[in-house]
Design an enzyme around this catalytic site. Structure first.
Site, PDB file in Angstrom:
ATOM      1  N   LEU A  60       0.822  -1.223   0.000  1.00  0.00           N
ATOM      2  CA  LEU A  60       0.000   0.000   0.000  1.00  0.00           C
ATOM      3  C   LEU A  60       0.856   1.273   0.000  1.00  0.00           C
ATOM      4  O   LEU A  60       0.317   2.368   0.032  1.00  0.00           O
ATOM      5  CB  LEU A  60      -1.003  -0.008   1.155  1.00  0.00           C
ATOM      6  CG  LEU A  60      -1.984  -1.199   1.169  1.00  0.00           C
ATOM      7  CD1 LEU A  60      -3.081  -0.990   2.212  1.00  0.00           C
ATOM      8  CD2 LEU A  60      -2.610  -1.462  -0.196  1.00  0.00           C
ATOM      9  N   HIS A 176      10.283 -14.147   0.249  1.00  0.00           N
ATOM     10  CA  HIS A 176      10.309 -13.816  -1.179  1.00  0.00           C
ATOM     11  C   HIS A 176      11.515 -14.592  -1.718  1.00  0.00           C
ATOM     12  O   HIS A 176      12.655 -14.188  -1.509  1.00  0.00           O
ATOM     13  CB  HIS A 176      10.476 -12.295  -1.320  1.00  0.00           C
ATOM     14  CG  HIS A 176      10.816 -11.813  -2.687  1.00  0.00           C
ATOM     15  ND1 HIS A 176      10.023 -10.935  -3.376  1.00  0.00           N
ATOM     16  CD2 HIS A 176      11.883 -12.058  -3.490  1.00  0.00           C
ATOM     17  CE1 HIS A 176      10.584 -10.656  -4.552  1.00  0.00           C
ATOM     18  NE2 HIS A 176      11.714 -11.338  -4.647  1.00  0.00           N
ATOM     19  N   ASP A 302      -0.348  -9.746  -4.355  1.00  0.00           N
ATOM     20  CA  ASP A 302       0.896  -8.994  -4.540  1.00  0.00           C
ATOM     21  C   ASP A 302       0.594  -7.652  -5.235  1.00  0.00           C
ATOM     22  O   ASP A 302       1.380  -7.170  -6.067  1.00  0.00           O
ATOM     23  CB  ASP A 302       1.942  -9.795  -5.336  1.00  0.00           C
ATOM     24  CG  ASP A 302       3.347  -9.197  -5.214  1.00  0.00           C
ATOM     25  OD1 ASP A 302       3.521  -8.224  -4.470  1.00  0.00           O
ATOM     26  OD2 ASP A 302       4.257  -9.706  -5.894  1.00  0.00           O
ATOM     27  N   PRO A 320       9.098  -3.585 -11.260  1.00  0.00           N
ATOM     28  CA  PRO A 320       8.261  -4.781 -11.225  1.00  0.00           C
ATOM     29  C   PRO A 320       7.045  -4.585 -10.320  1.00  0.00           C
ATOM     30  O   PRO A 320       7.167  -3.996  -9.251  1.00  0.00           O
ATOM     31  CB  PRO A 320       9.190  -5.854 -10.658  1.00  0.00           C
ATOM     32  CG  PRO A 320      10.204  -5.110  -9.860  1.00  0.00           C
ATOM     33  CD  PRO A 320      10.358  -3.757 -10.502  1.00  0.00           C
TER      34      PRO A 320
HETATM   35  O1  DOR Z   1       6.653  -7.373  -8.528  1.00  0.00           O
HETATM   36  C1  DOR Z   1       6.897  -7.124  -7.354  1.00  0.00           C
HETATM   37  N1  DOR Z   1       6.686  -5.887  -6.858  1.00  0.00           N
HETATM   38  N2  DOR Z   1       7.385  -8.076  -6.579  1.00  0.00           N
HETATM   39  C2  DOR Z   1       7.827  -7.828  -5.344  1.00  0.00           C
HETATM   40  O2  DOR Z   1       8.276  -8.732  -4.691  1.00  0.00           O
HETATM   41  C3  DOR Z   1       7.798  -6.449  -4.796  1.00  0.00           C
HETATM   42  C4  DOR Z   1       6.770  -5.647  -5.472  1.00  0.00           C
HETATM   43  C5  DOR Z   1       6.880  -4.170  -5.208  1.00  0.00           C
HETATM   44  O3  DOR Z   1       7.115  -3.763  -4.075  1.00  0.00           O
HETATM   45  O4  DOR Z   1       6.680  -3.405  -6.153  1.00  0.00           O
HETATM   46 ZN    ZN Z   2       7.725 -10.491  -3.394  1.00  0.00          ZN
END
Ligand code: DOR
Ligand code: ZN
Length: 427
Positions: A60, A176, A302, A320
């Protein structure tokens, strides 16, 4: 005392009932319950009623990146997705590595009031992977789960100590699983598609080697281990092996790893970059089977909001992460319910009951029955809607499902009898 009534709802997609809710609790439930005296009545018209969903894994972004999501906007996105409790990861700025920071997350969630937001504490200080946090102290500040998510606890000796402390305080450790030495510079699954597109690959072994190591550590040192976002066929085999040995390990899978493969990367759209990366069809099939047979315990989104400045860039420079809270129920319905592979009881299990059990939440994932807290989600299984990032309650709009058509949609969410989301009218 205000009372709220649900008319003609089908709990778990089964027989129609009327439900009367008083003081946040299901007071009456049955085919003949008279709801005419209720202060507000929702005509559920035979739609599916589920226990409020529980998401073990969201981001968040508060504190630190309130431009992409806040506890308030994330709570609203959660409510729209049918969630009544979420666990927000510690990789914020500052990192949630001290009790007062965890307390602040919990308090903000409660003050906003549309979802219970549980803080996840980090395993290591500042997520640096060097020194453990005060797991015991934080466990007294609404922290039931510890994770360095976003990063792996690579150091085996540190992980061993974390497992020992987590066992002593009866909290969950969520790993993770990513051997960072094997994923340097990687932005896609290591396979034929990534090679053709010229994207550096993240091999399956980077995940599986950590899953194997941590399962064995849990066998030898005890405690409860949870594997975040399982993404490969090999991880599924290892989990199956670990569970057969009686090792206390649970795992989650994301909707995106169940639905999509690395073929999506053909367009180099940064919205498809995620950690771990989208894999191949044999992985999605193994993950579906594993969720169905309980080898993988739960669905977790996620949910990872990012601004367009970090997503609408060259693929290898995109951050990501994908939004997930407002689309997860629709994706799970599309993968399992609509083709007839599973029923709504299954959805209730993997999106509400099991996560609540794993996190030892006494008031979530409960049966839809008299005397139980009214944490509920009403699903229209054939709403026919199109996902649009800009129409979501999230501040960010990095959905990988942009323009995709879905059938199932949450139309009403109740948290302890209070309406936290509604797209239908009461009378
Ligand atoms: O895709 C991801 N985004 N994987 C993660 O483990 C962390 C997350 C992020 O915090 O953006
Ligand atoms: Zn993760």
């Amino acid at each position: 005392m205000t009372t709220l009534a649900l008319l003609d709802a089908r709990p778990y997609g089964e027989d129609k009932v009327n439900i009367l809710i008083e003081n946040g609790v299901i007071a009456q439930l049955g085919a003949d319950v008279d709801v005419s005296a209720a202060d507000a009545t929702y005509d559920c018209a035979g739609k599916v009623l589920l226990p409020g969903l529980v998401d073990m894994h969201v981001h968040l972004r508060e504190p630190g990146r309130e431009d992409t999501e806040t506890i308030a906007t994330g709570s609203d996105a959660a409510a729209r997705g049918g969630f009544t409790a979420v666990f927000t990861m510690a990789n914020t700025n500052p990192v949630i590595d001290q009790p007062f920071l965890a307390d602040a997350v919990w308090d903000k969630g409660q003050a906003h009031g549309t979802c219970d937001v549980y803080p996840v504490g980090s395993i290591t200080q500042g997520l640096r992977g060097e020194q453990l946090t005060e797991i015991g102290l934080m466990s007294r500040s609404h922290v039931r789960m510890f994770s360095d998510d976003g990063k792996c606890v690579n150091d085996p000796q540190l992980m061993r100590r974390a497992i020992e402390y987590a066992k002593a305080y009866d909290v969950l450790l969520a790993q993770h699983a990513e051997d960072h030495r094997m994923t340097e510079g990687a932005c896609a699954h290591e396979g034929e598609t990534g090679a053709r597109l010229g994207l550096r690959g993240w091999p399956r072994v980077a995940e599986e080697s950590i899953v194997a190591r941590d399962a064995i550590m849990t066998r030898d040192y005890g405690g409860r281990l949870h594997i975040c976002h399982a993404s490969t066929e090999g991880t599924v085999e290892l989990l199956r092996w670990a569970k057969a040995q009686g090792i206390n390990v649970t795992a989650e899978v994301t909707p995106h790893h169940l639905l999509m493969t690395d073929e999506k990367l053909e367009t180099y759209d940064g919205n498809f970059r995620v950690n771990p990366p989208l894999r191949e069809v044999r992985d999605t099939h193994a993950l579906r089977e594993a969720l169905f047979d309980g080898t993988v315990d739960v669905v977790a989104t996620d949910h990872a909001p990012h601004g367009s400045e970090d997503k609408c860039v060259e693929f290898e420079h995109a951050k990501p992460g994908m939004l997930g809270l407002e689309t997860s129920l629709a994706v799970i319905s599309q993968v399992f319910v609509e083709p007839g592979l599973a029923d709504w009881r299954f959805v209730a299990k993997v999106m509400s009951e099991r996560p609540a059990q794993i996190l030892k939440l006494a008031d979530q994932g409960r049966p839809i029955a008299v005397g139980e807290p009214a944490n509920l989600a009403l699903v229209n299984p054939s709403a026919a809607w199109t996902a649009r990032g800009t129409e979501m309650a999230s501040k960010a709009s990095n959905t990988p499902y942009e323009g995709m058509d879905f059938a199932a949609r949450v139309e009403l969410t109740l948290l302890r009898g209070t309406v936290t989301h509604s797209s239908i009218e009461s009378n």
